[in-house]
Design a protein around this motif. Structure first.
Motif, PDB file in Angstrom:
ATOM      1  N   UNK A 175       0.844  -1.203   0.000  1.00  0.00           N
ATOM      2  CA  UNK A 175       0.000   0.000   0.000  1.00  0.00           C
ATOM      3  C   UNK A 175       0.877   1.250   0.000  1.00  0.00           C
ATOM      4  N   UNK A 176       1.988   1.209   0.740  1.00  0.00           N
ATOM      5  CA  UNK A 176       2.912   2.354   0.763  1.00  0.00           C
ATOM      6  C   UNK A 176       3.533   2.559  -0.620  1.00  0.00           C
ATOM      7  N   UNK A 177       3.894   1.462  -1.281  1.00  0.00           N
ATOM      8  CA  UNK A 177       4.447   1.577  -2.635  1.00  0.00           C
ATOM      9  C   UNK A 177       3.422   2.174  -3.593  1.00  0.00           C
ATOM     10  N   UNK A 178       2.187   1.779  -3.447  1.00  0.00           N
ATOM     11  CA  UNK A 178       1.130   2.319  -4.314  1.00  0.00           C
ATOM     12  C   UNK A 178       0.944   3.806  -4.048  1.00  0.00           C
ATOM     13  N   UNK A 179       0.995   4.225  -2.785  1.00  0.00           N
ATOM     14  CA  UNK A 179       0.878   5.659  -2.485  1.00  0.00           C
ATOM     15  C   UNK A 179       2.041   6.440  -3.096  1.00  0.00           C
ATOM     16  N   UNK A 180       3.254   5.889  -2.984  1.00  0.00           N
ATOM     17  CA  UNK A 180       4.421   6.559  -3.575  1.00  0.00           C
ATOM     18  C   UNK A 180       4.298   6.632  -5.094  1.00  0.00           C
ATOM     19  N   UNK A 181       3.819   5.549  -5.704  1.00  0.00           N
ATOM     20  CA  UNK A 181       3.638   5.562  -7.156  1.00  0.00           C
ATOM     21  C   UNK A 181       2.581   6.578  -7.550  1.00  0.00           C
ATOM     22  N   UNK A 182       1.522   6.708  -6.738  1.00  0.00           N
ATOM     23  CA  UNK A 182       0.483   7.707  -7.012  1.00  0.00           C
ATOM     24  C   UNK A 182       1.047   9.115  -6.970  1.00  0.00           C
ATOM     25  N   UNK A 183       1.953   9.367  -6.028  1.00  0.00           N
ATOM     26  CA  UNK A 183       2.582  10.688  -5.967  1.00  0.00           C
ATOM     27  C   UNK A 183       3.476  10.909  -7.181  1.00  0.00           C
ATOM     28  N   UNK A 184       4.195   9.843  -7.592  1.00  0.00           N
ATOM     29  CA  UNK A 184       5.095   9.948  -8.739  1.00  0.00           C
ATOM     30  C   UNK A 184       4.310  10.194 -10.027  1.00  0.00           C
ATOM     31  N   UNK A 185       3.168   9.566 -10.159  1.00  0.00           N
ATOM     32  CA  UNK A 185       2.346   9.711 -11.366  1.00  0.00           C
ATOM     33  C   UNK A 185       1.869  11.150 -11.516  1.00  0.00           C
ATOM     34  N   UNK A 186       1.698  11.850 -10.430  1.00  0.00           N
ATOM     35  CA  UNK A 186       1.192  13.214 -10.478  1.00  0.00           C
ATOM     36  C   UNK A 186       2.255  14.235 -10.902  1.00  0.00           C
ATOM     37  N   UNK A 187       3.512  13.835 -11.003  1.00  0.00           N
ATOM     38  CA  UNK A 187       4.565  14.785 -11.358  1.00  0.00           C
ATOM     39  C   UNK A 187       4.566  15.063 -12.856  1.00  0.00           C
ATOM     40  N   UNK A 188       5.048  16.242 -13.202  1.00  0.00           N
ATOM     41  CA  UNK A 188       5.073  16.672 -14.601  1.00  0.00           C
ATOM     42  C   UNK A 188       6.047  15.816 -15.412  1.00  0.00           C
TER      43      UNK A 188
END
Length: 104
Positions: free
Chosen positions: A66-79
């Motif tokens: 779940x932590x990895x998914x949250x980090x990936x979600x933050x990464x996906x939001x970057x330009x």
């Protein structure tokens, strides 16, 4: 009469011995049953403890995922990530950018 009193005392003595033997036998049987049941319960307790450890490991693994998914979600939001996906999957380029293609 003295002989009758001795016989009664002898019978009572034998009855007391038989009673004590039976009581001792019952107590030993109860102790045996309790010992067997305690061993069975200890085995069940060990199995449940092992299941608990396995489930705790699964919970920890899922929390890490779940932590990895949250980090990936933050990464996906970057330009930068959005630009990379647009270049790779959609083939988009900036205006004035020159692309080189390999010849096969």
């Amino acid at each position: 009469m003295a002989g009758v009193g001795r016989r009664i005392a002898y019978r009572k003595k034998n009855q007391n011995r038989l009673s004590m033997f039976l009581v001792t036998l019952v107590v030993l049987m109860i102790m045996l049953v309790v010992a067997v049941k305690s061993v069975e319960l200890q085995q069940k307790l060990d199995i449940k403890a092992q299941e608990l450890r396995l489930l705790q490991e699964q919970i920890d693994a899922e929390n890490a995922r779940a932590e990895q998914i949250r980090e990936f979600g933050k990464e996906v939001q970057t330009k930068g990530y959005i630009e990379d996906v647009a270049r790779e999957k959609l083939g988009l380029v900036y205006e004035g950018e020159i692309l080189f293609k390999e010849q096969k």
